[in-house]
Motif scaffolding. Structure first.
Motif, PDB file in Angstrom:
ATOM      1  N   ARG A 251       0.840  -1.204   0.000  1.00  0.00           N
ATOM      2  CA  ARG A 251       0.000   0.000   0.000  1.00  0.00           C
ATOM      3  C   ARG A 251       0.867   1.242   0.000  1.00  0.00           C
ATOM      4  NH1 ARG A 251      -5.343  -1.038   1.487  1.00  0.00           N
ATOM      5  NH2 ARG A 251      -5.663   1.123   0.823  1.00  0.00           N
ATOM      6  N   GLU A 270     -11.505  -2.071   0.183  1.00  0.00           N
ATOM      7  CA  GLU A 270     -11.272  -2.459  -1.209  1.00  0.00           C
ATOM      8  C   GLU A 270     -11.584  -3.936  -1.406  1.00  0.00           C
ATOM      9  OE1 GLU A 270      -7.307  -1.461  -2.297  1.00  0.00           O
ATOM     10  OE2 GLU A 270      -7.700   0.680  -2.356  1.00  0.00           O
ATOM     11  N   ARG A 571      -6.070   2.917  -8.256  1.00  0.00           N
ATOM     12  CA  ARG A 571      -6.536   3.670  -7.084  1.00  0.00           C
ATOM     13  C   ARG A 571      -6.533   5.164  -7.372  1.00  0.00           C
ATOM     14  NH1 ARG A 571      -2.792   0.290  -3.247  1.00  0.00           N
ATOM     15  NH2 ARG A 571      -4.126  -1.477  -2.725  1.00  0.00           N
ATOM     16  N   GLU A 575      -9.807   7.725  -7.354  1.00  0.00           N
ATOM     17  CA  GLU A 575      -9.918   8.900  -6.481  1.00  0.00           C
ATOM     18  C   GLU A 575     -10.310  10.150  -7.260  1.00  0.00           C
ATOM     19  OE1 GLU A 575      -6.202   9.151  -4.518  1.00  0.00           O
ATOM     20  OE2 GLU A 575      -6.561   7.399  -3.226  1.00  0.00           O
TER      21      GLU A 575
END
Length: 577
Positions: A251, A270, A571, A575
């Protein structure tokens, strides 16, 4: 570095060991390194940083429960809590874990070395079980950083002025990491945990919705961190201006602990990424082995020629299919293409991209057919295509060339690109017969059953074309190849298969040659399946990289690094919506 550097870190000098490379300090606790089987996941995290051009100091805690077992063993022999012999025995847990991580790094082709507590040289004073670091005798660390990509060190322990080992208290590996970051003049240290940051309450609690801090002040971290970050580490970070980043494996985002704080916010959970695999040979089998137990991924199907064939990876039989339509009908988010056929692989990549599915490929023959076209097709369908694993195995050649090109025009490159051929050339140079050298390469997992693509230079030629695309935006029109066979005269000097391409006044000159007149120390030093790349900038600068160029785990690691890049891009795109 001065012996009393802890008093001088305000100067923030960059590490002398690696003036041309960023250095990062990563700490891995027992929550992510619970047993030896999890060392490959730690190596993956390290590999991602090395691939991005960084050197890594990895601080490692003991495997889960190991410290308690060592303490119990010692107490059974009559050693009490304050016995000064006890710490030297207890830190064996950290040293064992550090050795395992170094081995896992080596398996994927990273140039790694492990140090002991004594070699690391953190000098401490105070109680044997909760000592305070006062300085670092960092010559051995600096030397290791100068000579290697990765330095793996044990946390939790230091050495007194009398040479005896002392411990840094429970959670002391956090403190070790902060000490080293401060000594190396870094502004931040990353602690890799089993949670993705600091929350306002236990994320496992059943009442209310836990909120995660994007930034947390030193005081907030003391109040809420609990066992997540050792308080001594927080104090030292605040004292020396070293921010502490808390994040999970794989991450990018987490919590940054420092001077500034910010209110916590909700975190959207997620769903696992739906992954389809094409090919289950050397590379595909390695990928399946790593993906199946990883909760971040859901393997929805595996495309193979013969679904009934026995394989060396334990997987549900209903995952396997020989029907492309059935595989894509499962609507994977990501296709990992590791087929051995270039034409079929290229067609499958195009089909997946047209369906809006991200693709990561390890198939150089497939990608080299039309890299620009694949990129354009991905962009047109709002998805991504990556192929770093198709060149160099575990050596980050694509990334190195992109970094060189970003710095200015590229004049050319030379490389050892085929691990199978390099492995065989070493065996042949040692006096082995051709058939034996080929058999050894197969047993080692480097050569396919049909090795003609490697031996005839097609594999290296496809990689030269891909590297040329990265360097010059186009591939050479002509690419002569030398072939390796039982009749090839090799002489009595070391021989390497060198793939090269140079820009000669706008015309690309490329070749794949068996070179027995090597003068470059980088290529001379390569043994076994190792590959290396040297890129020449038009301004005279040179970029290099090396690593394992063949084998299941090195290439698997490169594919997984591409997967991590794709996940981060997904990701970021989500966003923005």
């Amino acid at each position: 570095m001065p012996a009393s550097a802890l008093a001088l870190v305000a100067d923030k000098q960059k590490p002398q060991a690696a003036p041309d490379a960023e250095v990062v300090v990563l700490k891995f606790g027992s929550s992510v390194l619970r047993n030896a089987a999890e060392a490959p996941a730690v190596a993956s995290e390290i590999y991602g940083h090395v691939r991005a051009g960084r050197k890594v100091v990895a601080v490692v805690s003991a495997l889960s429960g190991h410290t308690d077992r060592l303490l119990a063993d010692a107490r059974a022999l009559g050693l009490d809590h304050e016995n000064e012999l006890l710490p030297a025995y207890v830190v064996l847990g950290e040293e064992k874990a550090a050795a395992l991580v170094a081995i896992a790094c080596d398996r994927v082709g990273l140039d790694a070395v492990g140090l002991s507590v004594g070699e690391l040289g953190i000098v401490v004073e105070g109680p044997a079980q909760h000592a305070r670091p006062v300085s670092l005798k960092g010559e051995r660390l600096q030397q290791a950083l100068a000579e290697h990509e990765v330095v793996v060190v044990p946390g939790f322990g230091g050495v007194r002025s009398n040479g005896r080992v002392a411990l840094l208290g429970r959670g002391g590996s956090d403190l070790t990491a902060v000490v080293l970051a401060a000594e190396l003049g870094l502004d931040r240290v990353r602690l890799v945990k089993d949670v993705d940051g600091l929350y306002d309450r236990d994320p496992a609690c059943e009442t209310g919705t836990p909120l995660r801090y994007r930034r947390a002040s030193w005081e907030t971290a003391r109040q809420l961190g609990g066992a997540l970050v050792q308080h001594d580490a927080i104090d030292l970070g605040m004292q020396h201006g070293v921010e502490i980043e808390v994040a999970a494996l794989g991450r990018a985002e987490g919590t940054v602990v420092g001077e500034r704080g910010a209110p916590p916010g909700p975190v959207q959970p997620e769903a696992p990424l739906r992954v389809a695999l094409a090919g289950c040979g050397v590379v595909g089998g390695g990928l399946l082995n790593r993906l199946l137990p990883d909760k971040r991924y859901e393997v929805v199907g595996v495309l193979v020629r013969n679904p009934a064939k026995k394989r060396d990876v334990a997987a549900p039989a209903d995952l396997f299919t020989n029907d492309v339509e059935a595989l894509l009908a499962k609507k994977p988010d990501l296709l990992l293409e590791a087929m051995s056929e270039g034409e079929a692989g290229h067609a499958l990549i195009r089909r997946a991209l047209e369906a809006g599915c991200d693709v990561v490929s390890a198939n150089k023959q497939a990608v080299a057919r039309d890299p620009a076209g694949l990129q354009a097709l991905a962009a047109a369908n709002g998805c991504r295509v990556a192929w770093s694993a198709s060149v160099g195995g575990g050596a980050p050649m694509i990334e190195t060339l992109r970094a060189a090109r970003a710095a200015g025009p590229v004049a050319g490159f030379e490389a050892v690109l085929n691990g199978t051929v390099n492995f065989m050339l070493q065996r042949l140079g040692e006096g082995a017969a051709f058939a034996d050298a080929l058999s050894d390469a197969r047993v080692a997992g480097f050569a396919e059953e049909d090795p003609s693509s490697d031996l005839e230079g097609h594999d290296a030629a496809a990689k030269v074309k891909l590297l040329s695309f990265e360097a010059f935006g186009r591939a050479p029109a002509d690419l002569p190849r030398d072939e390796l066979s039982a009749e090839t005269p090799l002489g009595d000097r070391p021989v390497r298969q060198i793939g090269a391409c140079h820009d000669r006044g706008g015309r690309l000159e490329a070749s794949v040659r068996l070179d027995g007149d090597l003068k470059d120390a980088l290529f001379q030093s390569l043994n076994g399946e190792r590959n290396a790349l040297k890129v020449y900038g038009q301004d005279g600068r040179v970029w290099t990289c090396k690593g394992r160029g063949a084998g299941r785990w090195a290439t698997t690691e490169s594919v997984l690094a591409d997967v991590a890049d794709v996940v981060r891009a997904r990701r970021a795109a989500a966003e923005l919506v």
